[in-house]
Design a protein around this motif. Structure first.
Motif, mmCIF file in Angstrom:
data_model
loop_
_atom_site.group_PDB
_atom_site.id
_atom_site.type_symbol
_atom_site.label_atom_id
_atom_site.label_comp_id
_atom_site.label_asym_id
_atom_site.label_seq_id
_atom_site.Cartn_x
_atom_site.Cartn_y
_atom_site.Cartn_z
ATOM 1 N N GLY A 180 0.823 -1.203 0.000
ATOM 2 C CA GLY A 180 0.000 0.000 0.000
ATOM 3 C C GLY A 180 0.853 1.247 0.000
ATOM 4 N N PRO A 181 0.222 2.413 0.094
ATOM 5 C CA PRO A 181 0.952 3.677 0.007
ATOM 6 C C PRO A 181 1.626 4.056 1.318
ATOM 7 N N GLN A 182 2.525 5.000 1.225
ATOM 8 C CA GLN A 182 3.044 5.656 2.422
ATOM 9 C C GLN A 182 2.065 6.780 2.723
ATOM 10 N N TYR A 183 1.327 6.624 3.817
ATOM 11 C CA TYR A 183 0.237 7.550 4.103
ATOM 12 C C TYR A 183 0.726 8.930 4.542
ATOM 13 N N TYR A 184 1.869 8.980 5.221
ATOM 14 C CA TYR A 184 2.375 10.245 5.766
ATOM 15 C C TYR A 184 3.831 10.449 5.348
ATOM 16 N N PRO A 185 4.258 11.708 5.240
ATOM 17 C CA PRO A 185 5.660 11.995 4.918
ATOM 18 C C PRO A 185 6.614 11.402 5.956
ATOM 19 N N ASP A 186 7.875 11.268 5.569
ATOM 20 C CA ASP A 186 8.880 10.620 6.417
ATOM 21 C C ASP A 186 9.011 11.251 7.797
ATOM 22 N N ASP A 187 8.851 12.575 7.878
ATOM 23 C CA ASP A 187 9.115 13.264 9.142
ATOM 24 C C ASP A 187 7.879 13.381 10.031
ATOM 25 N N TYR A 188 6.755 12.807 9.632
ATOM 26 C CA TYR A 188 5.548 12.857 10.458
ATOM 27 C C TYR A 188 5.616 11.771 11.532
ATOM 28 N N ILE A 189 5.310 12.159 12.778
ATOM 29 C CA ILE A 189 5.242 11.167 13.850
ATOM 30 C C ILE A 189 3.832 11.058 14.432
ATOM 31 N N THR A 190 2.941 11.973 14.068
ATOM 32 C CA THR A 190 1.547 11.920 14.517
ATOM 33 C C THR A 190 0.675 12.721 13.558
ATOM 34 N N ASP A 191 -0.618 12.432 13.589
ATOM 35 C CA ASP A 191 -1.560 13.193 12.760
ATOM 36 C C ASP A 191 -2.296 14.241 13.587
ATOM 37 N N GLN A 192 -1.924 14.375 14.845
ATOM 38 C CA GLN A 192 -2.644 15.287 15.727
ATOM 39 C C GLN A 192 -2.240 16.746 15.492
ATOM 40 N N PRO A 193 -3.219 17.671 15.446
ATOM 41 C CA PRO A 193 -2.886 19.087 15.286
ATOM 42 C C PRO A 193 -2.097 19.610 16.487
ATOM 43 N N MET A 194 -1.321 20.644 16.266
ATOM 44 C CA MET A 194 -0.503 21.233 17.327
ATOM 45 C C MET A 194 -1.362 21.633 18.524
ATOM 46 N N ARG A 195 -2.542 22.151 18.260
ATOM 47 C CA ARG A 195 -3.431 22.608 19.330
ATOM 48 C C ARG A 195 -3.811 21.451 20.251
ATOM 49 N N ILE A 196 -4.104 20.279 19.665
ATOM 50 C CA ILE A 196 -4.489 19.118 20.460
ATOM 51 C C ILE A 196 -3.309 18.608 21.279
ATOM 52 N N ILE A 197 -2.129 18.527 20.652
ATOM 53 C CA ILE A 197 -0.945 18.042 21.374
ATOM 54 C C ILE A 197 -0.604 18.985 22.521
ATOM 55 N N THR A 198 -0.708 20.267 22.273
ATOM 56 C CA THR A 198 -0.427 21.258 23.322
ATOM 57 C C THR A 198 -1.368 21.075 24.506
ATOM 58 N N ALA A 199 -2.654 20.890 24.223
ATOM 59 C CA ALA A 199 -3.636 20.682 25.291
ATOM 60 C C ALA A 199 -3.318 19.407 26.074
ATOM 61 N N GLU A 200 -2.911 18.360 25.372
ATOM 62 C CA GLU A 200 -2.607 17.095 26.028
ATOM 63 C C GLU A 200 -1.366 17.199 26.907
ATOM 64 N N ILE A 201 -0.372 17.961 26.476
ATOM 65 C CA ILE A 201 0.827 18.169 27.301
ATOM 66 C C ILE A 201 0.449 18.845 28.621
ATOM 67 N N ILE A 202 -0.379 19.866 28.538
ATOM 68 C CA ILE A 202 -0.804 20.583 29.748
ATOM 69 C C ILE A 202 -1.603 19.659 30.657
ATOM 70 N N ARG A 203 -2.502 18.863 30.066
ATOM 71 C CA ARG A 203 -3.317 17.949 30.879
ATOM 72 C C ARG A 203 -2.450 16.887 31.554
ATOM 73 N N GLU A 204 -1.452 16.396 30.834
ATOM 74 C CA GLU A 204 -0.553 15.408 31.419
ATOM 75 C C GLU A 204 0.150 15.971 32.655
ATOM 76 N N LYS A 205 0.680 17.187 32.549
ATOM 77 C CA LYS A 205 1.398 17.777 33.683
ATOM 78 C C LYS A 205 0.456 18.040 34.849
ATOM 79 N N ALA A 206 -0.770 18.455 34.544
ATOM 80 C CA ALA A 206 -1.744 18.680 35.616
ATOM 81 C C ALA A 206 -2.056 17.380 36.339
ATOM 82 N N LEU A 207 -2.269 16.296 35.593
ATOM 83 C CA LEU A 207 -2.567 15.005 36.213
ATOM 84 C C LEU A 207 -1.421 14.535 37.098
ATOM 85 N N LYS A 208 -0.197 14.718 36.623
ATOM 86 C CA LYS A 208 0.955 14.254 37.394
ATOM 87 C C LYS A 208 1.157 15.073 38.659
ATOM 88 N N LEU A 209 1.002 16.375 38.546
ATOM 89 C CA LEU A 209 1.263 17.240 39.705
ATOM 90 C C LEU A 209 0.132 17.199 40.723
#
Length: 304
Positions: A180-209
């Motif tokens: 099958g095809p290569q669905y994403y370019p070589d340098d892609y590691i996720t399909d998540q938008p920057m806004r979603i990843i940013t929100a998840e980083i903040i939530r992770e730190k809140a949960l840990k602290l």
């Protein structure tokens, strides 16, 4: 650009599914080589289906990290269950993760029954995780239970935190890929938008602290991302909680806890953006937001 030709190139989607806190996100992050899904000792940290992309010479694996499957207690829980089970459809492989330390519990049994019913011809691989902390007896007890399931193609003991046997696991997954095809370019590691990843980083730190001080009723809404002329990104985010008493705990005395959350999140967000970040956090009370369709949509959880 991603290649569209097929030929000898192989690719496929792989659903990672398991009970809460068995190490699904840790495993995907290890295989991708960077953190694309947040990790916490607290169960049900992952809420959305997060895609982690592994691109090697000649093949690409798109991992779908799903929420830990447990009983739904609110609309958010229903959403998480739907995300997990929908991810079993139209994939090249199902990767079932279990915990060598906990053994096969009631929720694992429910999941095995659901996979047995839903998998059809889709190959299923089982990984027994956390073997670096388990005894041989622990591992063999889990293995002997899984060996009773004829739909499981291969069972591998692994450690997602140390990388033990993860290379062998990837090799097994590779055998499940199709031309099958290569669905994403070589340098892609996720399909998540920057806004979603940013929100998840903040939530992770809140949960840990916050540890056990606040239940899972925390959501993060990125209200604004704006790049200044001087190259600094302004990021403004609201942390949602369900009670006024929770708001005080999240803010902390003199704003100390909120500052800790921001300080912990900022370096990872700066790495994500590749710029300096001015992170501003505040806390909003929204009672019972996990049962509110409009609140769930605002925070990126949708049944559509």
């Amino acid at each position: 650009m991603a290649r569209n030709e097929v030929g000898s190139y192989k690719s496929g989607f792989v659903t990672i599914i398991g009970s809460p806190n068995v190490g699904k996100s840790t495993l995907m992050n290890y295989m991708v080589g960077e953190k694309v899904s947040i990790v916490s000792e607290r169960a049900q940290t992952t809420r959305n289906r997060i895609a982690g992309i592994v691109t090697r010479n000649g093949y690409q694996i798109v991992f779908l990290d799903t929420p830990g499957v447990t009983g739904a207690k609110n609309r958010l829980g229903e959403y998480m269950l739907k995300v997990a089970y929908d991810s079993l459809n139209d994939v090249e492989c199902i990767l079932f993760i279990t915990d060598a330390l906990r053994g096969i519990g009631d929720m694992d049994e429910v999941l095995l029954a659901d996979i047995r019913r839903r998998a059809g011809d889709t190959p299923v691989i089982a990984a027994i995780n956390k073997t670096d902390r388990a005894t041989l007896d622990d591992i063999e007890t889990v293995r002997s239970r899984l060996e009773k399931e004829s739909f499981i193609r291969r069972i591998l003991p692994i450690s997602a935190s140390t990388g033990r046997n993860v290379d062998k696991l990837e090799e097994e997954i590779k055998h499940c890929l199709i031309e099958g095809p290569q669905y994403y370019p070589d340098d892609y590691i996720t399909d998540q938008p920057m806004r979603i990843i940013t929100a998840e980083i903040i939530r992770e730190k809140a949960l840990k602290l916050l540890r056990q001080e606040i239940p899972h009723g925390i959501g993060v809404d990125i209200e604004k991302i704006e790049l200044r002329e001087d190259g600094i990104n302004d990021v403004m985010a609201a942390i949602y909680c369900e009670r006024e008493s929770h708001k005080g705990i999240i803010i902390g005395h003199g704003g100390a806890m909120l500052k800790k959350i921001g300080s912990a999140a900022r370096p990872e967000i700066e790495t994500l953006f590749g710029t300096k970040v001015n992170l501003k956090l505040w806390v909003k009370v929204r009672p019972d937001w996990r049962n509110s369709a409009s609140a769930l949509r605002e925070l990126g959880y949708t049944f559509d």
